[in-house]
Design a protein around this motif. Structure first.
Motif, PDB file in Angstrom:
ATOM      1  N   ILE A   3       0.870  -1.183   0.000  1.00  0.00           N
ATOM      2  CA  ILE A   3       0.000   0.000   0.000  1.00  0.00           C
ATOM      3  C   ILE A   3       0.900   1.223   0.000  1.00  0.00           C
ATOM      4  O   ILE A   3       1.718   1.396   0.909  1.00  0.00           O
ATOM      5  CB  ILE A   3      -0.914   0.015   1.236  1.00  0.00           C
ATOM      6  CG1 ILE A   3      -1.818  -1.216   1.238  1.00  0.00           C
ATOM      7  CG2 ILE A   3      -1.754   1.281   1.260  1.00  0.00           C
ATOM      8  CD1 ILE A   3      -2.658  -1.350   2.488  1.00  0.00           C
ATOM      9  N   ILE A   8      -2.514   6.848   1.958  1.00  0.00           N
ATOM     10  CA  ILE A   8      -3.108   7.077   3.279  1.00  0.00           C
ATOM     11  C   ILE A   8      -3.088   8.570   3.586  1.00  0.00           C
ATOM     12  O   ILE A   8      -4.032   9.112   4.163  1.00  0.00           O
ATOM     13  CB  ILE A   8      -2.315   6.307   4.353  1.00  0.00           C
ATOM     14  CG1 ILE A   8      -2.335   4.814   4.034  1.00  0.00           C
ATOM     15  CG2 ILE A   8      -2.874   6.558   5.732  1.00  0.00           C
ATOM     16  CD1 ILE A   8      -1.383   4.001   4.853  1.00  0.00           C
ATOM     17  N   TYR A  12      -6.203  11.175   4.521  1.00  0.00           N
ATOM     18  CA  TYR A  12      -6.149  12.086   5.670  1.00  0.00           C
ATOM     19  C   TYR A  12      -6.293  13.541   5.202  1.00  0.00           C
ATOM     20  O   TYR A  12      -6.992  14.340   5.832  1.00  0.00           O
ATOM     21  CB  TYR A  12      -4.826  11.912   6.419  1.00  0.00           C
ATOM     22  CG  TYR A  12      -4.665  12.839   7.609  1.00  0.00           C
ATOM     23  CD1 TYR A  12      -3.816  13.940   7.551  1.00  0.00           C
ATOM     24  CD2 TYR A  12      -5.366  12.612   8.785  1.00  0.00           C
ATOM     25  CE1 TYR A  12      -3.680  14.789   8.632  1.00  0.00           C
ATOM     26  CE2 TYR A  12      -5.233  13.454   9.874  1.00  0.00           C
ATOM     27  CZ  TYR A  12      -4.377  14.535   9.794  1.00  0.00           C
ATOM     28  OH  TYR A  12      -4.239  15.380  10.878  1.00  0.00           O
ATOM     29  N   VAL A  15      -9.948  14.360   4.475  1.00  0.00           N
ATOM     30  CA  VAL A  15     -10.718  14.585   5.709  1.00  0.00           C
ATOM     31  C   VAL A  15     -10.338  15.931   6.312  1.00  0.00           C
ATOM     32  O   VAL A  15     -11.192  16.695   6.780  1.00  0.00           O
ATOM     33  CB  VAL A  15     -10.470  13.444   6.715  1.00  0.00           C
ATOM     34  CG1 VAL A  15     -11.140  13.732   8.043  1.00  0.00           C
ATOM     35  CG2 VAL A  15     -10.957  12.116   6.158  1.00  0.00           C
ATOM     36  N   VAL A  19     -12.651  19.247   7.261  1.00  0.00           N
ATOM     37  CA  VAL A  19     -12.616  19.893   8.582  1.00  0.00           C
ATOM     38  C   VAL A  19     -12.304  21.380   8.429  1.00  0.00           C
ATOM     39  O   VAL A  19     -12.924  22.227   9.079  1.00  0.00           O
ATOM     40  CB  VAL A  19     -11.573  19.198   9.494  1.00  0.00           C
ATOM     41  CG1 VAL A  19     -11.313  20.003  10.752  1.00  0.00           C
ATOM     42  CG2 VAL A  19     -12.022  17.797   9.852  1.00  0.00           C
ATOM     43  N   VAL A  50      -6.222  25.209  18.645  1.00  0.00           N
ATOM     44  CA  VAL A  50      -6.335  23.783  18.982  1.00  0.00           C
ATOM     45  C   VAL A  50      -6.287  22.924  17.718  1.00  0.00           C
ATOM     46  O   VAL A  50      -5.636  21.873  17.691  1.00  0.00           O
ATOM     47  CB  VAL A  50      -7.617  23.509  19.781  1.00  0.00           C
ATOM     48  CG1 VAL A  50      -7.840  22.007  19.962  1.00  0.00           C
ATOM     49  CG2 VAL A  50      -7.542  24.175  21.148  1.00  0.00           C
ATOM     50  N   VAL A  51      -6.968  23.365  16.655  1.00  0.00           N
ATOM     51  CA  VAL A  51      -6.896  22.623  15.391  1.00  0.00           C
ATOM     52  C   VAL A  51      -5.443  22.556  14.915  1.00  0.00           C
ATOM     53  O   VAL A  51      -4.954  21.496  14.501  1.00  0.00           O
ATOM     54  CB  VAL A  51      -7.790  23.288  14.316  1.00  0.00           C
ATOM     55  CG1 VAL A  51      -7.510  22.692  12.942  1.00  0.00           C
ATOM     56  CG2 VAL A  51      -9.263  23.109  14.658  1.00  0.00           C
ATOM     57  N   ILE A  54      -3.425  20.057  16.975  1.00  0.00           N
ATOM     58  CA  ILE A  54      -3.713  18.658  16.635  1.00  0.00           C
ATOM     59  C   ILE A  54      -2.988  18.269  15.345  1.00  0.00           C
ATOM     60  O   ILE A  54      -2.364  17.202  15.253  1.00  0.00           O
ATOM     61  CB  ILE A  54      -5.228  18.423  16.503  1.00  0.00           C
ATOM     62  CG1 ILE A  54      -5.916  18.595  17.860  1.00  0.00           C
ATOM     63  CG2 ILE A  54      -5.518  17.027  15.956  1.00  0.00           C
ATOM     64  CD1 ILE A  54      -7.434  18.560  17.798  1.00  0.00           C
ATOM     65  N   VAL A  55      -3.058  19.146  14.344  1.00  0.00           N
ATOM     66  CA  VAL A  55      -2.415  18.837  13.059  1.00  0.00           C
ATOM     67  C   VAL A  55      -0.898  18.789  13.222  1.00  0.00           C
ATOM     68  O   VAL A  55      -0.229  17.879  12.707  1.00  0.00           O
ATOM     69  CB  VAL A  55      -2.822  19.875  11.992  1.00  0.00           C
ATOM     70  CG1 VAL A  55      -2.045  19.655  10.710  1.00  0.00           C
ATOM     71  CG2 VAL A  55      -4.313  19.798  11.713  1.00  0.00           C
ATOM     72  N   THR A  58       0.153  15.657  15.008  1.00  0.00           N
ATOM     73  CA  THR A  58       0.111  14.504  14.101  1.00  0.00           C
ATOM     74  C   THR A  58       1.333  14.494  13.193  1.00  0.00           C
ATOM     75  O   THR A  58       1.953  13.457  12.956  1.00  0.00           O
ATOM     76  CB  THR A  58      -1.163  14.560  13.237  1.00  0.00           C
ATOM     77  OG1 THR A  58      -2.298  14.682  14.085  1.00  0.00           O
ATOM     78  CG2 THR A  58      -1.299  13.317  12.369  1.00  0.00           C
ATOM     79  N   THR A  61       4.347  13.404  15.138  1.00  0.00           N
ATOM     80  CA  THR A  61       4.298  11.979  15.468  1.00  0.00           C
ATOM     81  C   THR A  61       4.698  11.127  14.268  1.00  0.00           C
ATOM     82  O   THR A  61       5.381  10.116  14.402  1.00  0.00           O
ATOM     83  CB  THR A  61       2.884  11.586  15.918  1.00  0.00           C
ATOM     84  OG1 THR A  61       2.509  12.386  17.034  1.00  0.00           O
ATOM     85  CG2 THR A  61       2.809  10.114  16.293  1.00  0.00           C
ATOM     86  N   LEU A  62       4.260  11.584  13.097  1.00  0.00           N
ATOM     87  CA  LEU A  62       4.518  10.784  11.894  1.00  0.00           C
ATOM     88  C   LEU A  62       5.633  11.391  11.047  1.00  0.00           C
ATOM     89  O   LEU A  62       5.696  11.174   9.845  1.00  0.00           O
ATOM     90  CB  LEU A  62       3.231  10.684  11.069  1.00  0.00           C
ATOM     91  CG  LEU A  62       2.065  10.014  11.784  1.00  0.00           C
ATOM     92  CD1 LEU A  62       0.820  10.033  10.917  1.00  0.00           C
ATOM     93  CD2 LEU A  62       2.411   8.586  12.162  1.00  0.00           C
ATOM     94  N   GLY A  64       8.693  10.612  10.950  1.00  0.00           N
ATOM     95  CA  GLY A  64       9.679   9.660  10.471  1.00  0.00           C
ATOM     96  C   GLY A  64       9.190   8.751   9.361  1.00  0.00           C
ATOM     97  O   GLY A  64       9.931   7.882   8.896  1.00  0.00           O
ATOM     98  N   VAL A  65       7.958   8.923   8.930  1.00  0.00           N
ATOM     99  CA  VAL A  65       7.389   8.035   7.908  1.00  0.00           C
ATOM    100  C   VAL A  65       7.919   8.430   6.535  1.00  0.00           C
ATOM    101  O   VAL A  65       7.974   9.610   6.189  1.00  0.00           O
ATOM    102  CB  VAL A  65       5.846   8.125   7.914  1.00  0.00           C
ATOM    103  CG1 VAL A  65       5.271   7.294   6.776  1.00  0.00           C
ATOM    104  CG2 VAL A  65       5.301   7.653   9.243  1.00  0.00           C
ATOM    105  N   PHE A  71       3.771   0.451   2.441  1.00  0.00           N
ATOM    106  CA  PHE A  71       3.635  -0.479   3.556  1.00  0.00           C
ATOM    107  C   PHE A  71       3.244  -1.840   2.992  1.00  0.00           C
ATOM    108  O   PHE A  71       2.404  -1.938   2.104  1.00  0.00           O
ATOM    109  CB  PHE A  71       2.554  -0.007   4.532  1.00  0.00           C
ATOM    110  CG  PHE A  71       2.900   1.262   5.243  1.00  0.00           C
ATOM    111  CD1 PHE A  71       2.318   2.462   4.879  1.00  0.00           C
ATOM    112  CD2 PHE A  71       3.818   1.256   6.283  1.00  0.00           C
ATOM    113  CE1 PHE A  71       2.653   3.634   5.533  1.00  0.00           C
ATOM    114  CE2 PHE A  71       4.146   2.429   6.945  1.00  0.00           C
ATOM    115  CZ  PHE A  71       3.561   3.612   6.562  1.00  0.00           C
TER     116      PHE A  71
END
Lengths: 85, 193
Positions: A3, A8, A12, A15, A19, A50-51, A54-55, A58, A61-62, A64-65, A71
């Motif tokens: 994949i 992915i 995201y 979405v 938002v 706050v938005v 959150i972004v 994220t 957090t990701l 290192g991808v 995948f």
């Protein structure tokens, strides 16, 4: 099965776009009809912050991808035996 | 008087005497609900840890990426829904001016009802406080009857409705100036828990 990682990310992103559009409409309503009060401006600012948090969270957090890679998903091997009788 | 506040459609020489939004408990219970939903993921992680199942969001595998993105979308949607509910609460207002009573009701996005009633057409003002919570927190409904047969104004969950009624009647009497004062009535329904 491979994949692509960016697929992915596209989902995201779609979405996130929805938002953002709804957020724009919400903030627009507050600023236009909110009677120019401190509470209206403050709440709009808090919402946007706050938005963003959150972004950004994220993204960190990701971070290192390898979004150019893929995948590998190993599907279970299911064989159906239609043996002759 | 709230000189620093104006509303769309306000006349140039009109002054706001009173502005009321719904009671804070209306948005507070929604906030608690969304807060509870936002705490579900960390509580699930905590519960899994207690049962010996340890999981870390790992950017190297698909499940970790999906978990992180899913969590992000979950929180974004929750926050957006709460802000929408807050907006719906904040944009509903009852405004008493020197000329009229204005009821602004926001019904979702791009759906807004603004109704006004001139002070000289106010016939009856009724306050309704129903139940333990409303009685304890001093809020209730305001029913304003106009000269027309159909009841036009109902504003629910308004804080200190008695004070609002008194303020309205004071300015209605001043506006009419002749004849008997309009009828005021208070209906209190208390349900024993």
């Amino acid at each position: 099965m491979d994949i692509p990682a960016f697929a992915i990310l596209i989902v995201y992103g779609a979405v996130l776009l929805v938002v953002i559009v709804f957020s724009f409409f919400n903030v627009y309503h507050v600023l236009r009809f909110g009677m120019h009060t401190t509470a209206a401006y403050s709440m709009s600012a808090i919402y946007v912050v706050v938005v963003a948090l959150i972004v950004i969270g994220t993204w960190l957090t990701l971070g290192g991808v390898d979004w150019g890679g893929s995948f590998t998903v190993e599907l279970p091997d299911i064989s159906l035996d239609f043996g002759t009788r | 008087m709230n000189h620093h506040v104006d509303f769309p459609g306000m006349h140039p020489d009109e002054q706001i005497l009173l502005l009321r939004r719904k009671h804070w408990s209306v948005v507070a219970h929604k906030l608690l609900r969304y807060l509870g939903l936002a705490l579900v993921p960390p509580l699930v992680f905590l519960a899994l840890n207690l049962f010996g199942v340890r999981y870390e969001i790992d950017a190297d595998n698909l499940s970790g990426v999906l978990l992180a993105l899913g969590l992000s979308i979950y929180l974004l949607v929750l926050w957006m829904m709460f802000f929408h509910d807050w907006l719906d609460y904040y944009l509903d207002a009852l405004i008493v001016t020197t000329e009229r009573i204005v009821r602004i009701e926001q019904r979702g996005l791009f759906n807004r009802v603004v109704a006004d009633l001139t002070l000289d057409r106010v016939q009856d003002v009724t306050v309704e406080t129903k139940g333990f919570v409303q009685t304890f927190l001093h809020y209730g409904s305001l029913h304003i009857q106009s000269a027309a047969e159909r009841e036009r104004f109902v504003f629910s969950d308004i804080p200190e409705p008695e004070l609002v009624k008194a303020e309205i009647l004071k300015h209605v009497r001043r506006e009419t100036d002749v004849g008997p004062p309009p009828v005021s009535s208070t209906a209190k329904t208390t349900n024993t828990p």
